[in-house]
Motif scaffolding. Structure first.
Motif, PDB file in Angstrom:
ATOM      1  N   UNK A  46       0.813  -1.220   0.000  1.00 58.69           N
ATOM      2  CA  UNK A  46       0.000   0.000   0.000  1.00 58.69           C
ATOM      3  C   UNK A  46       0.846   1.270   0.000  1.00 58.69           C
ATOM      4  N   UNK A  47       1.965   1.273   0.730  1.00 63.00           N
ATOM      5  CA  UNK A  47       2.824   2.463   0.729  1.00 63.00           C
ATOM      6  C   UNK A  47       3.528   2.633  -0.611  1.00 63.00           C
ATOM      7  N   UNK A  48       3.907   1.525  -1.229  1.00 64.90           N
ATOM      8  CA  UNK A  48       4.475   1.589  -2.581  1.00 64.90           C
ATOM      9  C   UNK A  48       3.467   2.185  -3.543  1.00 64.90           C
ATOM     10  N   UNK A  49       2.219   1.780  -3.402  1.00 64.41           N
ATOM     11  CA  UNK A  49       1.146   2.316  -4.242  1.00 64.41           C
ATOM     12  C   UNK A  49       1.009   3.816  -4.042  1.00 64.41           C
ATOM     13  N   UNK A  50       1.058   4.265  -2.805  1.00 59.50           N
ATOM     14  CA  UNK A  50       0.966   5.701  -2.528  1.00 59.50           C
ATOM     15  C   UNK A  50       2.134   6.449  -3.154  1.00 59.50           C
ATOM     16  N   UNK A  51       3.331   5.898  -3.056  1.00 60.75           N
ATOM     17  CA  UNK A  51       4.502   6.558  -3.641  1.00 60.75           C
ATOM     18  C   UNK A  51       4.376   6.696  -5.156  1.00 60.75           C
ATOM     19  N   UNK A  52       3.776   5.700  -5.811  1.00 61.18           N
ATOM     20  CA  UNK A  52       3.582   5.765  -7.260  1.00 61.18           C
ATOM     21  C   UNK A  52       2.510   6.790  -7.616  1.00 61.18           C
ATOM     22  N   UNK A  53       1.417   6.800  -6.869  1.00 61.14           N
ATOM     23  CA  UNK A  53       0.365   7.791  -7.109  1.00 61.14           C
ATOM     24  C   UNK A  53       0.903   9.203  -6.891  1.00 61.14           C
ATOM     25  N   UNK A  54       1.756   9.348  -5.867  1.00 58.39           N
ATOM     26  CA  UNK A  54       2.317  10.659  -5.546  1.00 58.39           C
ATOM     27  C   UNK A  54       3.510  11.055  -6.388  1.00 58.39           C
ATOM     28  N   UNK A  55       3.866  10.228  -7.365  1.00 52.93           N
ATOM     29  CA  UNK A  55       5.011  10.448  -8.266  1.00 52.93           C
ATOM     30  C   UNK A  55       6.334  10.543  -7.505  1.00 52.93           C
ATOM     31  N   UNK A  56       6.385   9.965  -6.307  1.00 52.40           N
ATOM     32  CA  UNK A  56       7.634   9.901  -5.552  1.00 52.40           C
ATOM     33  C   UNK A  56       8.496   8.739  -6.032  1.00 52.40           C
ATOM     34  N   UNK A  57       7.884   7.831  -6.778  1.00 51.79           N
ATOM     35  CA  UNK A  57       8.576   6.690  -7.358  1.00 51.79           C
ATOM     36  C   UNK A  57       7.916   6.399  -8.707  1.00 51.79           C
ATOM     37  N   UNK A  58       8.604   5.623  -9.534  1.00 47.01           N
ATOM     38  CA  UNK A  58       8.069   5.282 -10.854  1.00 47.01           C
ATOM     39  C   UNK A  58       7.821   3.782 -10.942  1.00 47.01           C
ATOM     40  N   UNK A  59       6.807   3.366 -11.695  1.00 48.29           N
ATOM     41  CA  UNK A  59       6.529   1.938 -11.821  1.00 48.29           C
ATOM     42  C   UNK A  59       7.588   1.235 -12.656  1.00 48.29           C
ATOM     43  N   UNK A  60       7.756  -0.050 -12.406  1.00 50.50           N
ATOM     44  CA  UNK A  60       8.639  -0.858 -13.248  1.00 50.50           C
ATOM     45  C   UNK A  60       7.981  -1.124 -14.589  1.00 50.50           C
ATOM     46  N   UNK A  61       6.667  -1.288 -14.551  1.00 50.57           N
ATOM     47  CA  UNK A  61       5.865  -1.473 -15.760  1.00 50.57           C
ATOM     48  C   UNK A  61       4.512  -0.806 -15.556  1.00 50.57           C
ATOM     49  N   UNK A  62       3.850  -0.471 -16.663  1.00 47.34           N
ATOM     50  CA  UNK A  62       2.531   0.130 -16.582  1.00 47.34           C
ATOM     51  C   UNK A  62       2.576   1.648 -16.608  1.00 47.34           C
ATOM     52  N   UNK A  63       1.405   2.254 -16.472  1.00 50.26           N
ATOM     53  CA  UNK A  63       1.260   3.704 -16.569  1.00 50.26           C
ATOM     54  C   UNK A  63       0.560   4.276 -15.342  1.00 50.26           C
ATOM     55  N   UNK A  64       1.029   5.458 -14.924  1.00 52.22           N
ATOM     56  CA  UNK A  64       0.383   6.223 -13.868  1.00 52.22           C
ATOM     57  C   UNK A  64      -0.009   7.574 -14.449  1.00 52.22           C
TER      58      UNK A  64
END
Length: 230
Positions: A46-64
């Motif tokens: 869930x925290x990884x998900x938040x970081x991706x939504x918040x653009x604090x991290x980037x996904x390995x695959x897929x689009x945000x």
């Protein structure tokens, strides 16, 4: 209702020689003006998900996508600008500077950028402190405030740029039950007043049940997705 956030087949992998897949092909839409809870045990993703939504991290695959903008391949400066204009963050630890007043901490994003604090901006900060019930202590040093007052100050700070989205990561994790209720009532009031979209990360189902939509993450996948408003 238009989507403010769209995750399309998002995966996240950490490590090089030993790879750990934390998120597995997640699809998720968050509507503009909605009030959402994301729940999951420690290590669920869930925290990884938040970081991706918040653009604090980037996904390995897929689009945000944030407000229709695909962020995965944006450069750091462009991402920082989007984040600053669109997203406010509230964390379990408020990260206030104790040697500055509540008012100065609310304005801190502008001090850091070296921007001039004019009357209009100062008035907005005072308006936000009034909204969170801190007008009487606006000139108190953050280090001399209670935990609840410090978190309210952090909430006011997250609103100073008038973001469309607030991401809250365990925002009441360090607060007692009475103060927790007060903070969540405040988040609801902000949602009602500004139509701000909220995504609240928590491990506590009682907290998640205060939201309009409960998204449960388990082993890096969406396990359940329940909306109270249809």
């Amino acid at each position: 209702m238009a989507n403010l956030i769209e995750l399309r087949q998002v995966s996240k992998i950490y490590g090089t020689s030993v790879k750990t897949k934390v998120l597995h092909e997640v699809d998720l839409n968050i509507a503009q003006g909605s009030f959402n809870g994301i729940i999951g045990a420690s290590g669920s993703g869930k925290s990884t998900l938040l970081n991706l939504i918040g653009t604090l991290d980037k996904p390995s695959n897929g689009q945000v996508l944030i407000d229709g903008i695909e962020t995965s391949k944006m450069k750091a400066n462009a991402l920082a600008k989007l984040r600053n204009q669109t997203i406010g963050f509230v964390f379990q630890f408020h990260y206030l500077l104790p040697e500055f007043t509540a008012l100065e901490n609310v304005l801190m994003p502008y001090y850091i950028k070296g921007k001039k604090i004019d009357k209009k901006l100062n008035d907005r900060a005072e308006e936000l402190l009034e909204l969170v019930g801190l007008t009487k202590v606006k000139n108190n040093l953050a280090g001399n405030m209670s935990g609840g007052q410090q978190q309210r100050t952090a909430i006011a700070r997250s609103l100073i740029n008038q973001p469309k989205l607030i991401l809250a990561d365990e925002p009441t994790g360090n607060l007692d039950s009475e103060t927790t209720e007060q903070v969540y009532e405040l988040l609801r009031e902000i949602h009602k007043t500004y139509n701000t979209t909220f995504v609240i990360i928590t491990h506590d189902r009682r907290i998640a049940e205060k939201t309009d939509r409960i998204i449960e993450i388990k082993d890096g996948r969406i396990f359940s997705d329940f909306s109270k408003i249809f």
